[in-house]
Design an enzyme around this catalytic site. Structure first.
Site, short mmCIF file in Angstrom:
data_model
loop_
_atom_site.label_atom_id
_atom_site.label_comp_id
_atom_site.label_asym_id
_atom_site.label_seq_id
_atom_site.Cartn_x
_atom_site.Cartn_y
_atom_site.Cartn_z
N TRP A 1 0.84 -1.19 0.00
CA TRP A 1 0.00 0.00 0.00
C TRP A 1 0.88 1.24 0.00
O TRP A 1 1.64 1.46 0.95
CB TRP A 1 -0.92 0.00 1.23
CG TRP A 1 -1.93 -1.10 1.14
CD1 TRP A 1 -3.08 -1.07 0.42
CD2 TRP A 1 -1.87 -2.38 1.77
NE1 TRP A 1 -3.75 -2.27 0.57
CE2 TRP A 1 -3.04 -3.09 1.39
CE3 TRP A 1 -0.96 -3.01 2.63
CZ2 TRP A 1 -3.32 -4.38 1.82
CZ3 TRP A 1 -1.23 -4.29 3.06
CH2 TRP A 1 -2.40 -4.97 2.65
N HIS B 1 -6.71 1.41 3.26
CA HIS B 1 -7.80 0.45 3.06
C HIS B 1 -8.77 0.57 4.24
O HIS B 1 -8.49 1.29 5.20
CB HIS B 1 -7.27 -0.98 2.90
CG HIS B 1 -6.34 -1.45 3.98
ND1 HIS B 1 -5.84 -2.72 4.06
CD2 HIS B 1 -5.80 -0.80 5.05
CE1 HIS B 1 -5.05 -2.84 5.11
NE2 HIS B 1 -5.01 -1.70 5.72
N ARG C 1 -4.32 6.27 -1.70
CA ARG C 1 -3.03 5.64 -1.96
C ARG C 1 -2.18 6.54 -2.83
O ARG C 1 -2.70 7.15 -3.78
CB ARG C 1 -3.23 4.28 -2.64
CG ARG C 1 -3.97 3.32 -1.74
CD ARG C 1 -4.17 1.98 -2.38
NE ARG C 1 -5.00 1.16 -1.50
CZ ARG C 1 -5.28 -0.11 -1.71
NH1 ARG C 1 -4.80 -0.72 -2.77
NH2 ARG C 1 -6.04 -0.78 -0.87
N GLN D 1 -13.89 1.73 -0.64
CA GLN D 1 -13.94 0.29 -0.36
C GLN D 1 -15.13 -0.01 0.55
O GLN D 1 -15.61 0.86 1.27
CB GLN D 1 -12.66 -0.18 0.35
CG GLN D 1 -11.45 -0.25 -0.56
CD GLN D 1 -10.26 -0.96 0.10
OE1 GLN D 1 -10.20 -1.10 1.32
NE2 GLN D 1 -9.32 -1.39 -0.72
N VAL E 1 -4.94 -12.38 6.87
CA VAL E 1 -5.82 -13.54 6.61
C VAL E 1 -4.98 -14.78 6.34
O VAL E 1 -3.83 -14.70 5.92
CB VAL E 1 -6.76 -13.29 5.40
CG1 VAL E 1 -7.85 -12.32 5.75
CG2 VAL E 1 -5.98 -12.84 4.19
N ALA F 1 -13.18 -12.18 6.13
CA ALA F 1 -13.23 -10.73 5.89
C ALA F 1 -12.97 -10.48 4.42
O ALA F 1 -12.43 -11.33 3.71
CB ALA F 1 -12.19 -10.01 6.74
#
Ligand code: YSA
Length: 337
Positions: free
Chosen positions: A156, A177, A203, A217, A260, A302
């Site tokens: 990012w 994000h 960003r 988002q 994740v 998620a």
């Protein structure tokens, strides 16, 4: 005593009469020349100081002048009244006419798309919350298993803000994000959790047809007992079908996000290529454990989807940059609530 100069008085009076542009200045003129203490009245009063012959001559001339001034006054008054009436007539307003329609605004297409996403997830039982655009690196990175100097931070391109919390060693940034809201939400709530977080992200990124430096988002977070990857897939596939129908081709592929395990991306077929809609995965057990919850008991999934990309698909827009160029010819084509 000198005989009064009636010629000069008349020309002065007539010039002042011509100069009077409204009824109030006309009345002032009348007082100045014809009133009890007016200039002509003073002449008439002074007649007694003249010889008999002069009195007859000047008296007659003064009375004639008085007549001319009075009729001049009447004529000027009528002329002013006529032009005022003409002005009023020209400015007449017909209050019975219907009002001219004002052009109504429309919602921005990204607002429309975002609301559509919210409606679908609300129907599935999700709560909707928002979070801050200016965020601490603590939430944007560290608590998502991306410590300082970890190469994953390069995923990012960050816009840093000039604010530091020295005491807690935190730096501020424009969130890259919506995922930091996963942490903030888990800090405040206990499982079961089912929430989405729409919001703007930023960003430091070169723009092209599918990338903007400012994007929207919608984050999703589900945590409960017995949540599996099948729930993740089922939820996202039924979401995509609700919006685009059965026809749209979708593709799940492995992807890497530090928060994740496993991670995936969902892409859809768009103009003969794959357009990545979202990143997703099963919430990392270390994140669940860090909340003080047993990762053997609680699991979750998620996702974070790009709303501009959804809108491009929905309306067949081939360049993301149209959304933020503020061209009304483009923006006013979108209707809805
Ligand atoms: C991953 C796993 C989770 O458990 C939860 C969330 C995520 C997503 C992760 N936080 C993230 O931001 N991934 S991402 O960088 O790949 O962006 C997610 C989506 O945002 C992309 O799939 C894309 O649809 C959109 N996006 C990203 N950069 C963009 C953009 N849209 C427009 N312009 C950009 N520059």
């Amino acid at each position: 005593m000198d005989t009064p100069d009636l010629v000069a008085l008349e020309s002065e009076a007539m010039a002042a009469l011509d100069a009077a542009q409204d009824e109030a200045s006309l009345q002032t003129w009348r007082v100045a020349f014809l009133g009890r203490k007016g200039r002509l009245t003073a002449v008439l009063r002074s007649l007694k100081e003249l010889s008999d012959a002069e009195r007859r001559e000047v008296g007659a001339a003064s009375n004639q002048l008085k007549g001319r001034l009075e009729s001049g006054f009447e004529a000027r008054l009528r002329a002013l009244q006529r032009s005022q009436a003409a002005l009023l007539a020209s400015e007449r307003i017909d209050v019975t006419l219907p009002a001219r329609p004002l052009p109504g605004g429309t919602l921005h297409p990204i607002t429309l798309a975002r609301r559509q996403v919210e409606r679908v997830f609300r129907d599935m039982g999700f709560d909707v919350v928002e979070g801050p655009d200016v965020e601490w690196d603590h939430y944007n990175f560290d608590r998502l298993r991306i410590p300082a100097d970890h190469p994953a931070r390069d995923m990012w391109d960050t816009i840093w803000v000039d604010a530091v919390d020295e005491e807690r060693d935190r730096r501020a940034l424009l969130r890259t994000h919506t995922s930091p809201m996963q942490i903030r939400y888990m800090d405040e709530h206990q499982p079961p959790i089912r929430v989405i977080v729409p919001g703007t992200c930023y960003r430091y990124e070169a723009t092209d047809a599918t990338h903007e430096w400012m994007l929207t988002q919608v984050e999703g977070l589900v945590i409960d007992e017995g949540i599996s990857f099948a729930h993740l897939k089922g939820t996202l596939e039924s979401f995509v079908r609700r919006l685009f129908g059965e026809e749209l081709e979708t593709r799940f592929r492995c992807d890497y996000f530090p928060f994740v395990e496993p991670g995936a991306e969902l892409a859809v077929r768009w103009h003969d290529r794959w357009l990545e809609l979202l990143g997703c995965g099963m919430v990392h057990p270390e994140i669940i454990e860090a909340q003080g919850w047993d990762p053997e008991r609680y699991t979750g999934f998620a996702f974070g989807m790009g709303v501009e990309r959804l809108a491009m698909l929905q309306w067949g827009i081939n360049d993301i940059r149209y959304f933020y160029q503020n061209d009304l010819r483009f923006l006013s084509q979108f209707r809805g609530s």
